[in-house]
Design a protein around this motif. Sequence first.
Motif, mmCIF file in Angstrom:
data_model
loop_
_atom_site.group_PDB
_atom_site.id
_atom_site.type_symbol
_atom_site.label_atom_id
_atom_site.label_comp_id
_atom_site.label_asym_id
_atom_site.label_seq_id
_atom_site.Cartn_x
_atom_site.Cartn_y
_atom_site.Cartn_z
ATOM 1 N N GLY A 20 0.689 -1.192 0.284
ATOM 2 C CA GLY A 20 0.024 0.099 0.042
ATOM 3 C C GLY A 20 0.629 1.314 0.003
ATOM 4 O O GLY A 20 2.001 1.069 0.148
ATOM 5 N N LEU A 21 0.072 2.429 -0.116
ATOM 6 C CA LEU A 21 0.809 3.605 -0.206
ATOM 7 C C LEU A 21 1.128 4.404 1.048
ATOM 8 O O LEU A 21 1.663 5.383 1.381
ATOM 9 N N HIS A 43 7.011 1.185 -9.354
ATOM 10 C CA HIS A 43 5.939 0.127 -9.730
ATOM 11 C C HIS A 43 4.735 0.254 -9.861
ATOM 12 O O HIS A 43 3.999 -0.542 -10.315
ATOM 13 N N PHE A 44 4.312 1.470 -9.640
ATOM 14 C CA PHE A 44 2.631 1.843 -9.873
ATOM 15 C C PHE A 44 2.742 2.721 -11.208
ATOM 16 O O PHE A 44 1.805 3.637 -11.252
ATOM 17 N N ASN A 45 3.550 2.561 -12.080
ATOM 18 C CA ASN A 45 3.643 3.397 -13.167
ATOM 19 C C ASN A 45 2.394 2.748 -14.211
ATOM 20 O O ASN A 45 2.180 1.557 -14.228
ATOM 21 N N GLY A 46 2.122 3.449 -15.089
ATOM 22 C CA GLY A 46 1.542 3.305 -16.428
ATOM 23 C C GLY A 46 2.533 3.080 -17.471
ATOM 24 O O GLY A 46 2.420 2.188 -18.452
ATOM 25 N N ILE A 55 -4.055 4.573 -10.260
ATOM 26 C CA ILE A 55 -3.408 4.828 -8.775
ATOM 27 C C ILE A 55 -3.740 6.536 -8.577
ATOM 28 O O ILE A 55 -4.156 6.846 -7.356
ATOM 29 N N LEU A 56 -3.866 7.192 -9.543
ATOM 30 C CA LEU A 56 -4.295 8.723 -9.293
ATOM 31 C C LEU A 56 -5.893 8.815 -9.009
ATOM 32 O O LEU A 56 -6.041 9.638 -7.928
ATOM 33 N N ASP A 61 -9.822 9.527 -4.830
ATOM 34 C CA ASP A 61 -11.088 9.094 -4.389
ATOM 35 C C ASP A 61 -10.897 9.086 -3.010
ATOM 36 O O ASP A 61 -12.029 9.445 -1.980
ATOM 37 N N GLU A 62 -9.770 8.568 -2.356
ATOM 38 C CA GLU A 62 -9.695 8.482 -0.911
ATOM 39 C C GLU A 62 -9.599 9.953 -0.276
ATOM 40 O O GLU A 62 -10.281 10.154 0.673
#
Length: 156
Positions: A20-21, A43-46, A55-56, A61-62
Amino acid sequence: MKKQPCSRSCFVCGRQNDIGLKMTWYEDHEAQQIRATVTVPEHFNGYPGIVHGGILATILDETSGRAVMLKGGPDMLMVTMKLEMTYRRPTPTNTPLTSIGWVVKQSQSRAQVAGEIRLPDGTVTAECQAIVVRPPREIVERWEAEKSHWHVYDDE
């Protein structure tokens, strides 16, 4: 600024979620906003060097959804009914980003919220508008067991 509580397993804030972040939000009551800083790993790249749009969307959202806690505290948490994203420019990985959320309009059962992600120089890379609502009873009941783990953690 007052720090908001976090959970154990949430992908965005969970302290025990190894992938998690681990984000932390702070309440700015004067500005009526919440803020968090996060550096999204590669590792969370597009695309190489660019944060994946999903991810953005997750971060916003959160962040926007947590803005309802400014007035109602943790018991005011709601769930997302609708999320609209606008991607203004590529958001780089491995760069400190600021996520900001605020309430546009709120009642006891629903709220219109918004948020944005900014680069260190203040440039907005992504923004959202969302509608959040009080969750159904079955979701609230599932949260009950987790409430004892929902608290403000010391700074890491």
